[in-house]
Design an enzyme around this catalytic site. Structure first.
Site, PDB file in Angstrom:
ATOM      1  N   LYS A   1       0.835  -1.194   0.000  1.00  0.00           N
ATOM      2  CA  LYS A   1       0.000   0.000   0.000  1.00  0.00           C
ATOM      3  C   LYS A   1       0.873   1.248   0.000  1.00  0.00           C
ATOM      4  O   LYS A   1       1.841   1.353   0.769  1.00  0.00           O
ATOM      5  CB  LYS A   1      -0.919   0.010   1.222  1.00  0.00           C
ATOM      6  CG  LYS A   1      -1.990  -1.070   1.200  1.00  0.00           C
ATOM      7  CD  LYS A   1      -3.031  -0.805   0.137  1.00  0.00           C
ATOM      8  CE  LYS A   1      -4.148  -1.829   0.186  1.00  0.00           C
ATOM      9  NZ  LYS A   1      -5.205  -1.553  -0.814  1.00  0.00           N
TER      10      LYS A   1
ATOM     11  N   ASP B   1      -0.180  -0.448  -4.575  1.00  0.00           N
ATOM     12  CA  ASP B   1      -1.596  -0.074  -4.656  1.00  0.00           C
ATOM     13  C   ASP B   1      -1.782   1.286  -4.005  1.00  0.00           C
ATOM     14  O   ASP B   1      -1.579   1.441  -2.804  1.00  0.00           O
ATOM     15  CB  ASP B   1      -2.445  -1.133  -3.951  1.00  0.00           C
ATOM     16  CG  ASP B   1      -3.931  -0.840  -4.037  1.00  0.00           C
ATOM     17  OD1 ASP B   1      -4.328   0.108  -4.745  1.00  0.00           O
ATOM     18  OD2 ASP B   1      -4.715  -1.569  -3.399  1.00  0.00           O
TER      19      ASP B   1
ATOM     20  N   GLU C   1      -1.361  -0.506  -9.023  1.00  0.00           N
ATOM     21  CA  GLU C   1      -2.817  -0.627  -8.951  1.00  0.00           C
ATOM     22  C   GLU C   1      -3.466   0.707  -8.606  1.00  0.00           C
ATOM     23  O   GLU C   1      -3.085   1.358  -7.637  1.00  0.00           O
ATOM     24  CB  GLU C   1      -3.163  -1.682  -7.896  1.00  0.00           C
ATOM     25  CG  GLU C   1      -4.630  -1.970  -7.748  1.00  0.00           C
ATOM     26  CD  GLU C   1      -4.880  -3.110  -6.764  1.00  0.00           C
ATOM     27  OE1 GLU C   1      -5.920  -3.067  -6.078  1.00  0.00           O
ATOM     28  OE2 GLU C   1      -4.038  -4.032  -6.680  1.00  0.00           O
TER      29      GLU C   1
ATOM     30  N   ASP D   1      -8.583  -1.064 -10.285  1.00  0.00           N
ATOM     31  CA  ASP D   1      -9.346  -1.707  -9.212  1.00  0.00           C
ATOM     32  C   ASP D   1     -10.643  -0.933  -8.984  1.00  0.00           C
ATOM     33  O   ASP D   1     -11.700  -1.317  -9.456  1.00  0.00           O
ATOM     34  CB  ASP D   1      -8.510  -1.758  -7.937  1.00  0.00           C
ATOM     35  CG  ASP D   1      -9.276  -2.356  -6.750  1.00  0.00           C
ATOM     36  OD1 ASP D   1     -10.386  -2.873  -6.958  1.00  0.00           O
ATOM     37  OD2 ASP D   1      -8.779  -2.289  -5.614  1.00  0.00           O
TER      38      ASP D   1
ATOM     39  N   LYS E   1     -12.876  -8.344  -7.815  1.00  0.00           N
ATOM     40  CA  LYS E   1     -13.279  -8.841  -6.503  1.00  0.00           C
ATOM     41  C   LYS E   1     -14.711  -9.313  -6.606  1.00  0.00           C
ATOM     42  O   LYS E   1     -15.579  -8.586  -7.120  1.00  0.00           O
ATOM     43  CB  LYS E   1     -13.141  -7.742  -5.449  1.00  0.00           C
ATOM     44  CG  LYS E   1     -11.717  -7.193  -5.344  1.00  0.00           C
ATOM     45  CD  LYS E   1     -11.591  -6.066  -4.340  1.00  0.00           C
ATOM     46  CE  LYS E   1     -10.157  -5.551  -4.287  1.00  0.00           C
ATOM     47  NZ  LYS E   1      -9.967  -4.456  -3.324  1.00  0.00           N
TER      48      LYS E   1
END
Length: 334
Positions: A114, A144, A170, A195, A219
């Site tokens: 992250k 991400d 991402e 995403d 997801k």
């Protein structure tokens, strides 16, 4: 098409739990979620607290698919899984990754890190990514940003962080137009993964049509279930990475079913987030071993459901939410 079971049937087996985290992840220290048991198995309904009832309806559709329909046929029985590193300090990196057995023989050798956390600097991001690269010289590293940069910041950051060797970045920026601009500026030097531009969009295929991404992060729950996610990947025509949304083992099993059903699976999946939790509702938990997960059914443990049951006021809040979201979904199905 999903035929909605009666709401009373869902409520009859509903449990609301609060699971503590080992470290704060996306601002969450206590993960609240609801699970219930249908004729096809256990299912999880766990949209984040701030999500609207309309957005949460897709999460409920996914849960009802799991509990009342079941999953499509698998084409593989083992799925590779990456480790996930929150926006921690460099000193905390070894401890967090230890939960994923990083560095041990056969362990996950892909790490999602992250970055662009509110209140943190690009220098802190670089130190975190650098700490992972130092600890795991051969690992595949993906970052991400959760849309946390603007175009200029993203281009600068990705050019800087690319020295560590990035598998992909991402959601570096928030909008599809910005994603396209970043991808154009980088000219293939860093692959761009979408995403939020897929799972939170009213049109999840818009990012593919705009040429704004090299791959999709999918997801199951936010897209409305495993079957809908498979349709989106097929229509987009882009490689896909399956990820999770800070789920319990019950919720992770939906992502695992999606990964198992995809015709191609070129990337390790982000399904290892149960390792970031200090508690779970299944025993054994659905966590990676030797760098991946075997596809299997997950059953909630009655003792753990009781141990981590949410307080009465939070249970009431979730039951009220379920009723509202069910009404939204019923209206959409009418």
């Amino acid at each position: 098409m999903l035929t909605l079971p009666p709401l009373d049937e869902i409520l009859a087996t509903a449990h609301v739990v609060a699971l503590p985290m080992k470290v704060k992840f996306r601002g969450v220290e206590l993960r609240e979620l609801m699970v219930f048991s249908g004729p096809a198995g256990w299912a999880e309904f766990s949209p984040f607290l701030e999500y609207s009832d309309v957005e949460s309806a897709r999460w409920l559709a996914s849960a009802l698919e799991a509990g009342w329909v079941g999953y499509p046929e698998s084409v593989r029985d083992w799925v590779p899984v990456n480790a996930t590193l929150p926006a921690v300090s460099p000193a905390e990196v070894p401890g967090v990754l230890a939960a994923f057995n990083m560095g041990s023989a056969g362990a996950a050798q892909s790490v999602k890190i992250k970055v662009a956390e509110a209140g943190q600097s690009l220098g802190e991001d670089a130190a975190r990514v650098g700490a992972v690269r130092h600890l795991l010289p051969e690992a595949k590293i993906r970052i991400d940003a959760n849309g946390g940069w603007d175009v200029g910041q993203a281009v600068k950051a990705l050019r800087m962080l690319s020295v560590f060797g990035l598998e992909y970045a991402e959601q570096p920026v928030a909008t599809i137009a910005e994603m396209a601009a970043v991808r154009s500026a980088l000219d293939g030097s860093v692959l761009i993964a979408a995403d939020e531009s897929v799972r939170k969009a009213t049109d999840p295929l818009a990012v593919a049509r705009a040429g704004a991404a090299d791959l999709l992060v999918v997801k199951a729950a936010p897209l409305g279930g495993v079957r809908r996610a498979l349709e989106i990947v097929a229509e987009a025509g882009l490689p896909a990475v399956v990820s999770s949304a800070l789920d319990s083992s019950v919720g992770i099993s939906a992502g695992l079913a999606l990964a198992a059903a995809l015709p191609e699976l070129p990337y390790a999946c982000g399904l290892g987030t149960v390792s970031l939790m200090a508690a779970d509702i299944a025993s054994p938990s659905l966590v990676a071993e030797a760098g991946g997960m075997n596809v299997r059914e997950v059953v909630a443990d009655p003792g753990l459901l009781a141990q981590f049951a949410a307080p009465a006021d939070r249970r009431d809040w979730w039951l009220g939410r379920l009723g509202r979201v069910y009404a939204v979904l019923a209206g959409a199905e009418a």
